[in-house]
Design a protein around this motif. Structure first.
Motif, mmCIF file in Angstrom:
data_model
loop_
_atom_site.group_PDB
_atom_site.id
_atom_site.type_symbol
_atom_site.label_atom_id
_atom_site.label_comp_id
_atom_site.label_asym_id
_atom_site.label_seq_id
_atom_site.Cartn_x
_atom_site.Cartn_y
_atom_site.Cartn_z
ATOM 1 N N THR A 18 1.049 -1.325 0.000
ATOM 2 C CA THR A 18 0.053 -0.080 -0.040
ATOM 3 C C THR A 18 0.868 0.990 0.085
ATOM 4 O O THR A 18 1.989 1.173 -0.338
ATOM 5 N N ASN A 19 0.082 2.317 0.508
ATOM 6 C CA ASN A 19 1.047 3.529 0.384
ATOM 7 C C ASN A 19 1.578 4.260 -1.047
ATOM 8 O O ASN A 19 2.743 4.062 -1.159
ATOM 9 N N ASN A 20 0.668 4.453 -2.016
ATOM 10 C CA ASN A 20 1.014 4.876 -3.169
ATOM 11 C C ASN A 20 2.023 4.064 -3.920
ATOM 12 O O ASN A 20 3.145 4.402 -4.371
ATOM 13 N N CYS A 25 -9.326 4.573 -1.160
ATOM 14 C CA CYS A 25 -9.808 3.381 -0.661
ATOM 15 C C CYS A 25 -11.299 3.078 -0.867
ATOM 16 O O CYS A 25 -11.765 1.813 -1.106
ATOM 17 N N ARG A 78 -3.977 14.416 -2.514
ATOM 18 C CA ARG A 78 -3.069 13.435 -2.359
ATOM 19 C C ARG A 78 -2.223 13.644 -0.807
ATOM 20 O O ARG A 78 -2.227 12.648 -0.336
ATOM 21 N N ARG A 130 -5.029 12.301 1.728
ATOM 22 C CA ARG A 130 -5.672 10.911 1.686
ATOM 23 C C ARG A 130 -4.356 9.995 2.434
ATOM 24 O O ARG A 130 -4.405 8.927 2.756
ATOM 25 N N ASN A 131 -3.311 10.795 2.722
ATOM 26 C CA ASN A 131 -2.111 10.025 3.380
ATOM 27 C C ASN A 131 -1.555 10.884 4.744
ATOM 28 O O ASN A 131 -0.456 11.352 4.763
ATOM 29 N N ASN A 154 -6.637 8.789 6.176
ATOM 30 C CA ASN A 154 -6.060 7.410 5.445
ATOM 31 C C ASN A 154 -7.320 6.971 4.423
ATOM 32 O O ASN A 154 -8.377 6.425 4.644
ATOM 33 N N LYS A 209 -6.342 5.772 1.340
ATOM 34 C CA LYS A 209 -5.113 5.138 0.283
ATOM 35 C C LYS A 209 -5.737 3.947 -0.210
ATOM 36 O O LYS A 209 -6.596 3.146 0.468
#
Ligand code: T4K
Length: 389
Positions: free
Chosen positions: A52-54, A78, A226, A229-230, A245, A247
């Motif tokens: 996960t995480n881009n 997500c 961006r 979302r993180n 969160n 993602k």
């Protein structure tokens, strides 16, 4: 097992006959594109140990989706609801935002969850989309935005809504959850308004299992989303924005890539099924199939029938007959957001302004469609509807 013949009322399960299907036939059965390609990608993800995480799969997914839609930015998320919440927050909407009540409840919840009042405007009964005149009537000094929904994949009246937004200094964005693959005046849905929000939930024509995205041509807005979302991270140990969160995970992006390659085939099956339903249901008094504009693209995912008061059976009679046969037709989006909680208690008189919404909510049935619905099932479903009437 061959499907039972439906010739007379005694063949119906509500009258004691065995059901037409031994397994439930769902409206939202997922379309699964190239299974081998997906499984190969999952193997690759596991080997790569980046989940996960881009990750690289999400980045490829975003590029492919942006290219497919002809839009500058695709920010994968997500799910569609979080994507709506992030977009609403990134656009700094506050106070009141005008939305249809005739939509999935996530559209209203995404506002209310953030302390914004969803103000419900009525729809055009022929398209099921927002009626621009009704939108005008709901504008107050507290209004900051409008969320148009492209219901059933049919584009909302984008130009009229944009004109209202411009005239009143409001922000316009779209809930495009149903509209992946749709067009408006020949252009792909995805780059209208300030941004558009897609859902790629399992039950959608195009799915990533769970997933969603915001698409926009606005560089700054994309960059903000961006970050949001993180958790607002820009590099290690450097939080520069409030965030959450939102993602998308690598496995979901892999599903999306496999399904994107198959999407033309999925649309072809849906469209063929839609035509088959139209032919099979023709001529039932008081019952009609909602059509789509032949000049525009639409995934034809939603098969929506409307049961008028002069039909020999009620909408709920037909639903009961279908459910008895294991055909789990749905009343989406009955009874309308304004009659769901908390909106029903908060705004008990809203229905007075939503005459068309309430009328439409009483007559809609959504029938199964997608790659898991074979042609003979459509004949059987339609025969059951005809006899139930
Ligand atoms: N805006 C709009 C206009 C939307 O329509 C939606 C979602 C959103 C925003 C929010 O996007 P997401 O956050 O969901 O990405 C379903 C979906 O859960 C929902 O995504 C969708 N709209 C809505 C129209 O339909 P339910 O309550 O009908 O879902 P559920 O779980 O009952 O699924 C329908 C049927 O599909 C089930 O009876 C069984 C079948 N099914 C379902 C799943 C998940 C399968 O056969 N396999 C599966 O994996 O809301």
């Amino acid at each position: 097992m061959p499907l039972k013949a439906i010739r007379s009322k005694t063949d119906l399960a509500i009258n004691g006959a065995p059901p037409a299907f031994d397994q439930p036939l769902h409206v939202g059965r997922p379309n699964i594109g190239n299974r081998e390609a997906f499984l190969r990608s999952v193997d690759h993800i596991l080997d790569n140990q980046w989940l996960t995480n881009n990750g690289p799969m999400v980045q490829e997914f975003e590029h492919r989706i942006a290219a497919y839609l002809g839009v500058k930015h695709c920010v994968a998320m997500c799910n569609g609801t979080i994507a709506l919440e992030i977009a609403i927050r990134a656009l700094r909407l506050t106070g009141e935002v005008i939305v249809p009540s005739w939509t999935f409840v996530a559209t209203a919840h995404a506002l209310y969850w953030q302390g914004i009042t969803p103000v419900f405007a009525d729809i055009d009964p022929f398209t099921h989309n927002l009626d621009p005149d009704a939108v005008r009537r709901m504008i107050t000094p507290r209004t900051t935005g409008i969320i148009g929904v492209h219901l059933w994949g049919r584009a909302a009246p984008i130009d009229e809504l944009q004109a209202i937004a411009d005239e009143h200094g409001l922000t316009l964005m779209f809930d495009a959850a149903h509209a992946f693959g749709s067009s408006y005046c020949g252009q792909s849905v995805g780059r209208f308004g300030a941004c558009e929000v897609f859902s790629f939930h399992a039950t959608k024509a195009f799915n990533t299992m769970e997933g969603g995205a915001v698409t926009t041509d606005d560089d700054e807005l994309a960059e903000t989303m961006r970050l949001m979302r993180n958790f607002g991270f820009k590099g290690y140990d450097n939080v520069i924005h409030p965030g959450t969160n939102g993602k998308m995970i690598e496995a979901c992006a892999a599903m999306g890539l496999a399904n994107l390659d198959a999407f033309d085939d999925i649309i072809a099956v849906n469209t063929r099924n839609h035509h088959a339903y139209r032919e099979a249901l023709v001529g039932i008094p008081g019952l009609s199939l909602l059509g789509y504009d032949a000049a525009e693209r639409n995934s034809h995912h939603y098969v929506v029938i409307e049961v008028e008061k002069d039909c020999a059976a009620t909408r709920d009679d037909i639903i009961a007959a279908l459910h008895a046969e294991n055909i789990l037709a749905r009343k989406y989006f009955w009874p309308g957001n304004h009659r769901m909680q908390p909106y029903r208690d908060l705004f008990p008189h809203t229905g007075l302004m939503l005459e068309q919404t309430q009328a439409v909510a009483e007559k809609v049935i959504v029938l199964p469609n997608g790659t898991s619905v074979p042609n003979e099932a459509i004949t059987t479903i339609s025969d059951i509807v005809r006899l139930a009437c």
